[in-house]
Structures are given as structure tokens and as C-alpha cells.
Scaffold this motif. Structure first.
Motif, PDB file in Angstrom:
ATOM      1  N   PHE A  63      19.679  38.539  33.209  1.00 32.30           N
ATOM      2  CA  PHE A  63      18.548  39.441  32.968  1.00 32.30           C
ATOM      3  C   PHE A  63      17.302  38.860  33.616  1.00 32.30           C
ATOM      4  O   PHE A  63      16.901  37.737  33.293  1.00 32.30           O
ATOM      5  CB  PHE A  63      18.322  39.606  31.458  1.00 32.30           C
ATOM      6  N   ASP A  64      16.696  39.614  34.514  1.00 32.55           N
ATOM      7  CA  ASP A  64      15.473  39.162  35.160  1.00 32.55           C
ATOM      8  C   ASP A  64      14.259  39.594  34.347  1.00 32.55           C
ATOM      9  O   ASP A  64      14.219  40.714  33.820  1.00 32.55           O
ATOM     10  CB  ASP A  64      15.365  39.746  36.576  1.00 32.55           C
ATOM     11  N   ALA A  65      13.293  38.695  34.270  1.00 34.28           N
ATOM     12  CA  ALA A  65      12.043  38.967  33.555  1.00 34.28           C
ATOM     13  C   ALA A  65      10.908  38.934  34.568  1.00 34.28           C
ATOM     14  O   ALA A  65      10.244  37.918  34.760  1.00 34.28           O
ATOM     15  CB  ALA A  65      11.839  37.933  32.441  1.00 34.28           C
ATOM     16  N   ASP A  66      10.722  40.059  35.245  1.00 34.73           N
ATOM     17  CA  ASP A  66       9.700  40.170  36.283  1.00 34.73           C
ATOM     18  C   ASP A  66       8.307  40.247  35.657  1.00 34.73           C
ATOM     19  O   ASP A  66       8.152  40.795  34.563  1.00 34.73           O
ATOM     20  CB  ASP A  66       9.895  41.448  37.108  1.00 34.73           C
ATOM     21  N   MET A  67       7.308  39.743  36.379  1.00 36.85           N
ATOM     22  CA  MET A  67       5.917  39.981  35.979  1.00 36.85           C
ATOM     23  C   MET A  67       5.008  39.745  37.178  1.00 36.85           C
ATOM     24  O   MET A  67       4.990  38.660  37.744  1.00 36.85           O
ATOM     25  CB  MET A  67       5.498  39.062  34.827  1.00 36.85           C
TER      26      MET A  67
ATOM     27  N   ASN B  95      14.949  30.442  36.867  1.00 39.29           N
ATOM     28  CA  ASN B  95      13.633  30.596  37.516  1.00 39.29           C
ATOM     29  C   ASN B  95      13.644  31.817  38.440  1.00 39.29           C
ATOM     30  O   ASN B  95      14.558  32.003  39.242  1.00 39.29           O
ATOM     31  CB  ASN B  95      13.397  29.293  38.299  1.00 39.29           C
ATOM     32  N   HIS B  96      12.583  32.630  38.326  1.00 37.03           N
ATOM     33  CA  HIS B  96      12.500  33.864  39.130  1.00 37.03           C
ATOM     34  C   HIS B  96      11.120  33.968  39.804  1.00 37.03           C
ATOM     35  O   HIS B  96      10.601  35.056  39.961  1.00 37.03           O
ATOM     36  CB  HIS B  96      12.770  35.057  38.210  1.00 37.03           C
ATOM     37  N   THR B  97      10.545  32.837  40.182  1.00 35.14           N
ATOM     38  CA  THR B  97       9.188  32.665  40.761  1.00 35.14           C
ATOM     39  C   THR B  97       8.114  32.804  39.684  1.00 35.14           C
ATOM     40  O   THR B  97       8.387  33.211  38.559  1.00 35.14           O
ATOM     41  CB  THR B  97       8.823  33.659  41.903  1.00 35.14           C
TER      42      THR B  97
ATOM     43  N   GLY C  50       5.047  34.681  40.047  1.00 30.88           N
ATOM     44  CA  GLY C  50       4.443  36.010  39.920  1.00 30.88           C
ATOM     45  C   GLY C  50       5.224  37.116  40.602  1.00 30.88           C
ATOM     46  O   GLY C  50       4.657  38.151  40.959  1.00 30.88           O
ATOM     47  N   HIS C  51       6.548  36.890  40.757  1.00 33.87           N
ATOM     48  CA  HIS C  51       7.438  37.911  41.324  1.00 33.87           C
ATOM     49  C   HIS C  51       6.965  38.412  42.688  1.00 33.87           C
ATOM     50  O   HIS C  51       6.986  39.610  42.985  1.00 33.87           O
ATOM     51  CB  HIS C  51       7.590  39.088  40.354  1.00 33.87           C
ATOM     52  N   ALA C  52       6.549  37.472  43.527  1.00 32.94           N
ATOM     53  CA  ALA C  52       6.147  37.827  44.891  1.00 32.94           C
ATOM     54  C   ALA C  52       7.342  37.670  45.825  1.00 32.94           C
ATOM     55  O   ALA C  52       8.300  36.963  45.532  1.00 32.94           O
ATOM     56  CB  ALA C  52       5.011  36.921  45.352  1.00 32.94           C
TER      57      ALA C  52
ATOM     58  N   PHE D 175      15.596  34.987  43.887  1.00 30.87           N
ATOM     59  CA  PHE D 175      14.460  35.562  44.603  1.00 30.87           C
ATOM     60  C   PHE D 175      14.162  36.969  44.082  1.00 30.87           C
ATOM     61  O   PHE D 175      15.095  37.770  43.893  1.00 30.87           O
ATOM     62  CB  PHE D 175      14.769  35.670  46.099  1.00 30.87           C
ATOM     63  N   PRO D 176      12.878  37.299  43.901  1.00 32.29           N
ATOM     64  CA  PRO D 176      12.517  38.680  43.592  1.00 32.29           C
ATOM     65  C   PRO D 176      13.073  39.627  44.656  1.00 32.29           C
ATOM     66  O   PRO D 176      12.992  39.355  45.854  1.00 32.29           O
ATOM     67  CB  PRO D 176      10.978  38.653  43.636  1.00 32.29           C
ATOM     68  N   GLY D 177      13.662  40.699  44.202  1.00 31.38           N
ATOM     69  CA  GLY D 177      14.269  41.660  45.124  1.00 31.38           C
ATOM     70  C   GLY D 177      15.441  41.085  45.903  1.00 31.38           C
ATOM     71  O   GLY D 177      15.925  41.723  46.836  1.00 31.38           O
TER      72      GLY D 177
ATOM     73  N   MET E 199      20.750  42.477  35.705  1.00 27.65           N
ATOM     74  CA  MET E 199      20.032  43.471  34.899  1.00 27.65           C
ATOM     75  C   MET E 199      18.608  42.970  34.673  1.00 27.65           C
ATOM     76  O   MET E 199      18.231  41.901  35.162  1.00 27.65           O
ATOM     77  CB  MET E 199      20.766  43.695  33.565  1.00 27.65           C
ATOM     78  N   HIS E 200      17.827  43.754  33.954  1.00 27.26           N
ATOM     79  CA  HIS E 200      16.428  43.396  33.711  1.00 27.26           C
ATOM     80  C   HIS E 200      16.090  43.534  32.235  1.00 27.26           C
ATOM     81  O   HIS E 200      16.597  44.433  31.562  1.00 27.26           O
ATOM     82  CB  HIS E 200      15.493  44.279  34.538  1.00 27.26           C
ATOM     83  N   VAL E 201      15.208  42.644  31.793  1.00 26.64           N
ATOM     84  CA  VAL E 201      14.775  42.650  30.392  1.00 26.64           C
ATOM     85  C   VAL E 201      13.338  43.173  30.307  1.00 26.64           C
ATOM     86  O   VAL E 201      12.600  42.875  29.381  1.00 26.64           O
ATOM     87  CB  VAL E 201      14.948  41.229  29.785  1.00 26.64           C
TER      88      VAL E 201
HETATM   89 ZN   LIG Z   1      12.932  40.513  39.728  1.00 25.53          ZN
END
Ligand SMILES: [Zn+2]
Length: 219
Positions: free
Chosen positions: A15-19, A80-82, A84-86, A127-129, A181-183
């Protein structure tokens, strides 16, 4: 890595936690209620399902209590997903972009944000995306991270119905699969509705959710 060995019966639910700053602005302005889908956590906890969370630093800082809840669960891994999701590759959907020479520092900073929460810390990075190239992978090499994409894309961002997510996952999942998936609730509003059906479908197929580390190791 996209998946683990195709032997055995384990699959990883991630589950990705983007922000992003834009998402934080939407929260502040009251345009959205939440980017933390607590129903997903309720369900995973209730059914004692292992999962792995790819956290952005900004999400952790916005949701410290939810991060603590994730870290306190012995079945959950933190990755880890960066910060600031850049995107660090130039063009990557409509993500904000940052120069590649800032990538290593960004990822290192994100580990520092996640680390104090303890629990099952990992060196997994997404990586984001899923946007990466040779330059971004080179930039990360000194950090000793394992870059994880996934082989099953649920397509949950901005979904308006849950059934297509269930279909997307169950049609492609195999032993060793890594399901993305995403949370993020407001940006992935159907994921919690799809999840019970996904879990039931995995059971029917004899597939068992496991932490990402176990799936990649084929343990
Ligand atoms: Zn993401």
C-alpha cells in the motif's frame, strides 16, 4: 524487483501512502477529508493480514498516529516512497518533478522520518508512479535500497468502482506477486471496498498474503 520467486503460495500486498504539497493544500482547504484510509487498516488488523506500506515522508508527518499504528503491527513492514512523492525522471504522469541530484538526499531523509517509529523497518523503496531510469537507479546505489515496483497493478488511484480493482488483481496475481494498492483514501476511495473481495479471491486460489521481505526471499 517486480516480484518474488514463482514457487510457493505467498503474495505481497503493498500500500502506497502518497503525499504531495498539493495534497496537503487540499487537506488544509477542506477540499478532501483524508488521505489515510483507516478502513484498510481495520480490515487487515481484523483478519491478521500481513502487508507492506510504502510511506512518503510528508504522509508520515501528516499522519503520525496512523504511522505508529502501522509500525506497531508485527505483520506490517515499513518502506520508503520518497519524501514528497515527486518524480525524478522528468515526465511522470502529473507528479511534481525534482532534479535527480536531489534524489539520494530525499530518500535518505525519508528513511530518517520513518525510522523513529520502529517496527519492521526495511530498505525497500518504490518510485512514485514507478518512474525510474538508469540515472535514478545509479543515484540510489549508495543507499543500499532495493527498488520494488510490483507485477500486479490494482489501478486503484481515482477509481470510481471497486469491482474493476478486484478483477485487475485476481486476474494477474500469481505466487510471488507484489500487488500495488494505495492507502490514500480520497485519491483511492474504492480500495477498502475491494479489499475483502481480493482477500477472498486469494484464499480461493490458495494464495497467502505475506510481508514483502518474505515474498521477495521466497521464504
Ligand atoms: Zn505513489
Amino acid at each position: 524487483m517486480d516480484h518474488g520467486p514463482r514457487t510457493g503460495n505467498k503474495v505481497a500486498l503493498t500500500f502506497d501512502a502518497d503525499m504531495t504539497d498539493g495534497m496537503l493544500a487540499s487537506l488544509r482547504a477542506g477540499r478532501v477529508k483524508s488521505y489515510a484510509n483507516l478502513r484498510i487498516l481495520d480490515l487487515l488488523e481484523r483478519d491478521e493480514v500481513p502487508a507492506t506500506f510504502f510511506l512518503t515522508g510528508k504522509w508520515v508527518q501528516r499522519y503520525p498516529d496512523v504511522t505508529r499504528r502501522i509500525a506497531d503491527n508485527p505483520r506490517f513492514e515499513l518502506a520508503n516512497h520518497t519524501y514528497g512523492h515527486a518524480a525524478f525522471t522528468g515526465d511522470c504522469y502529473d507528479l511534481p518533478s525534482q532534479p535527480v541530484n536531489e534524489l539520494r538526499g530525499d530518500v535518505a531523509k525519508t528513511f530518517e522520518v520513518i525510522k523513529p517509529y520502529g517496527g519492521r523497518q526495511t530498505r525497500y523503496f518504490r518510485f512514485p508512479g514507478l518512474c525510474h531510469d538508469a540515472a535514478t537507479l545509479d543515484a540510489l546505489a549508495p543507499l543500499g535500497v532495493t527498488v520494488v515496483d510490483g507485477d500486479v497493478v490494482s489501478g486503484d488511484p481515482f477509481a470510481t468502482a471497486w469491482k474493476p480493482l478486484v478483477r485487475a488483481v485476481l486476474d494477474h496475481v500469481r505466487p510471488g506477486s507484489v500487488v500495488i494498492m494505495h492507502v490514500t483514501e480520497a485519491n483511492a476511495a474504492m480500495t477498502d471496498e475491494a479489499l475483502p473481495h481480493i482477500l477472498a479471491g486469494l484464499r480461493e486460489r490458495g494464495l497467502v498474503p505475506a510481508p514483502l521481505s518474505e515474498v521477495l526471499a521466497g521464504a
